[in-house]
Design an enzyme around this catalytic site. Sequence first.
Site, PDB file in Angstrom:
ATOM      1  N   THR A  35       0.880  -1.197  -0.316  1.00 11.53           N
ATOM      2  CA  THR A  35       0.051  -0.625  -0.303  1.00 11.53           C
ATOM      3  C   THR A  35       0.850   1.180  -0.290  1.00 11.53           C
ATOM      4  OG1 THR A  35      -1.642  -1.347   1.621  1.00 11.53           O
ATOM      5  CG2 THR A  35      -2.146   0.833   1.001  1.00 11.53           C
ATOM      6  N   ASP A 218      -4.807  -2.104  -7.580  1.00  8.54           N
ATOM      7  CA  ASP A 218      -4.263  -2.794  -6.092  1.00  8.54           C
ATOM      8  C   ASP A 218      -4.924  -4.471  -6.180  1.00  8.54           C
ATOM      9  OD1 ASP A 218      -3.118  -3.033  -3.220  1.00  8.54           O
ATOM     10  OD2 ASP A 218      -4.654  -2.128  -2.409  1.00  8.54           O
ATOM     11  N   GLU A 219      -4.277  -5.209  -5.682  1.00  4.16           N
ATOM     12  CA  GLU A 219      -5.224  -6.650  -5.128  1.00  4.16           C
ATOM     13  C   GLU A 219      -5.224  -7.449  -6.504  1.00  4.16           C
ATOM     14  OE1 GLU A 219      -4.478  -8.177  -2.878  1.00  4.16           O
ATOM     15  OE2 GLU A 219      -5.810  -6.636  -1.148  1.00  4.16           O
ATOM     16  N   ARG A 604       0.060 -13.574   8.836  1.00  4.51           N
ATOM     17  CA  ARG A 604      -0.541 -13.083   9.524  1.00  4.51           C
ATOM     18  C   ARG A 604       0.220 -12.141  10.698  1.00  4.51           C
ATOM     19  NH1 ARG A 604      -1.894 -10.190   5.766  1.00  4.51           N
ATOM     20  NH2 ARG A 604      -0.708 -11.562   4.357  1.00  4.51           N
TER      21      ARG A 604
END
Length: 719
Positions: A35, A218-219, A604
């Site tokens: 990001t 994005d993505e 994560r």
Amino acid sequence: MPSPLLHGLNPEQLAAVTLPHESALILAGAGSGKTRVLTTRIAHLIQTGQASPHGILAVTFTNKAAKEMLSRISAMLPINPRGMWVGTFHGLCNRLLRTHHREAGLPALFQILDHQDQLSAIKRLLKSLNVDDEKYPPKQVQFFINSNKDQGIRSAKVEAYDDYTRRLTEFYAAYDAQCQREGVVDFAELLLRTYELLSRNELLREHYRSRFKHILVDEFQDTNRLQYLWLKLLAGPDAAVFAVGDDDQSIYAFRGAQASNMQEFERDFHVSKVIKLEQNYRSHGNILDAANALISQNLHRLGKNLWTSEGSGEPIRVFAAYSDHDEAAFIVDEIKALRSEDVVLSGIALLYRSNAQSRILEHALFNAGLPYRVYGGLRFFERQEVKHALAYLRLIANSGDDGALLRVINFPARGIGARTLEQLQTLATERGHTLWDAAASGLLGGKSGSSVGAFLQLIESLRAACAGLPLSEQIEHVLVHSGLIAHYKASKTEAERVENLEELVNAAVGFVQEYEAEPLEPDQAAQDILSVFLTHATLEAGEHQAAVGSEALQLMTVHAAKGLEFHSVFLSGLEEGLFPHEQSKNEADGVEEERRLMYVALTRARRRLYLSYAQSRMLHGQVRYGIPSRFLSEIPPALLKQISGAQTPYQTETPRSVVRNSSESNSPWHIGQNVAHAKFGQGVIVNCEGSGADARVQVNFGRNGVKWLALEYAKLEPV
DNA sequence: ACTACGAGACTTTTT
DNA sequence: GTCTCGTAGT
């Protein structure tokens, strides 16, 4: 002269941010500052004068990501970012279609169907066609329609080689006709319509092509076929498309995402070099090594290895539990230990493959008195009472919306039964009218005719009364005069729905404030606020993802955890059949997608990672005996530390002991008693009534409000 | 028109 | 185990 914007970027990030004007593919690994690169690139383009905000289009998948991007850009640059178009595919398409609704063949106030609305529209269609829904389950028809739309295929272009598919294709065509008649579009239609509009209308296409010379996505691995075609169409020959994605984190193939779009993009957009962001700023080495080893089992990767400049950190802890209860008890104990090490609860996530697994964890956490938050489930704008209210509003905006009409024509009950509706449907179908027009034609005689007439009058009077009112007052008016509020107030059990309706009014107030605070581009300014609000309600029903803040454990599926990070992660249920999920094994590339999901789960964790599985588990109401997930064996054993064996059952606080506590004394419930409830949390009893099976207590749950609960069902626990 | 009961499903999910 | 959906009964 390096600008402060670029300060602190690593060489690959810097290269990506300062790429010349050409299309580029950025392979951004988990935790690699994706990001940051995206937003810094935008800021850099503007700061160096390579682009004006007006010429930038940035596309994301979620509203949350879009907001995040906007706020980061405004933090970097002293400019008003509003000239930029930053939004979701759907949001941007909505904007285009509102502006050019005439060219797109849509009414100005077209409404958007969410997934539920679409399904009920399909059920209604099948019923009107007298289709046997055993043979053609509405959900399957919905899937058929959506997957074709997601590939950019209209009903006329479907290649059907068997009768069954031919029939489905007929339904697809009829469904589109129905939507058109009613002035509604579904999610996929937003994109497909825009795509068709731009391919058909050269003037518009050239207009937007000459405007958006910089398109950032994005993505990218989550794009479906249609989204890819859409981008290809919108990007003119001199546009630079900056695509950021990670094929290893592609976990949405089941809803049409094609990570292969990345390879195709490389070819179609003549990408000269692919930049890989592989330095990870999130996790310790052992965690990354485990993730790398796991994902290397997948074939067909673009190839990428995460590394960190930090140490290897702790080993990954593996726990083999005797049962699902044991697993939960173990997790609770470890959480308590972590807490005593000053790890904040909100920095701990409990992840699982499927939502059903949360229950047993919740139970254990609840009994241990650990605060937690579960993500997932119904969102605000999806609640039935909210949908009812919105349906009235939709009818006001567009009386042709048959779905909305059917939802509320007899809710609250006003004597319009199935019989009347059938007549109305027939009448409408015969004449190709909407239900509203059929009802207004006056051809419905007798008693049903007059009650339907009264309903039409009600809507007309609501519409007249709302004209010119501020949005929140419009909604209030509708809630009162439709009888919705009174209906729910009259019910003992549905007090919560009244609160949600009141919350809807608050939401409108907040929405208007935000809307008015933001100066609009001319193409938006002319819109009716009610219509904008209805669109907002469908396009932004609220996110499932975690909001930081509350000091509680975070429980969610691995899917919902994508994009987030936690100090400690517990990944439970690592059993064959659960993770990888049984059904994935029958799908092409299913296990690879599961492995990517596992990869997402592992990455994560910042510092500590727990993996656990249970030898026996209650599944679908039966005890199942599972074997450890293959994914466990794909992690090098040197990175793992086994914690205890499963020979002896782990000590558990059985729920039975808690129940016994409450039934031992004769009346454990008294005013002033502290209690806890699975949904509402801790509270105090403020009132009691009835006895035996009818006994009810009123409990003040503080922030969660004051509720009447039936003792027999509410499963209150004394505290 | 509302309720109650039984059958059957049951991965993941944004827009 | 638990939720949803549809039908039958009041």
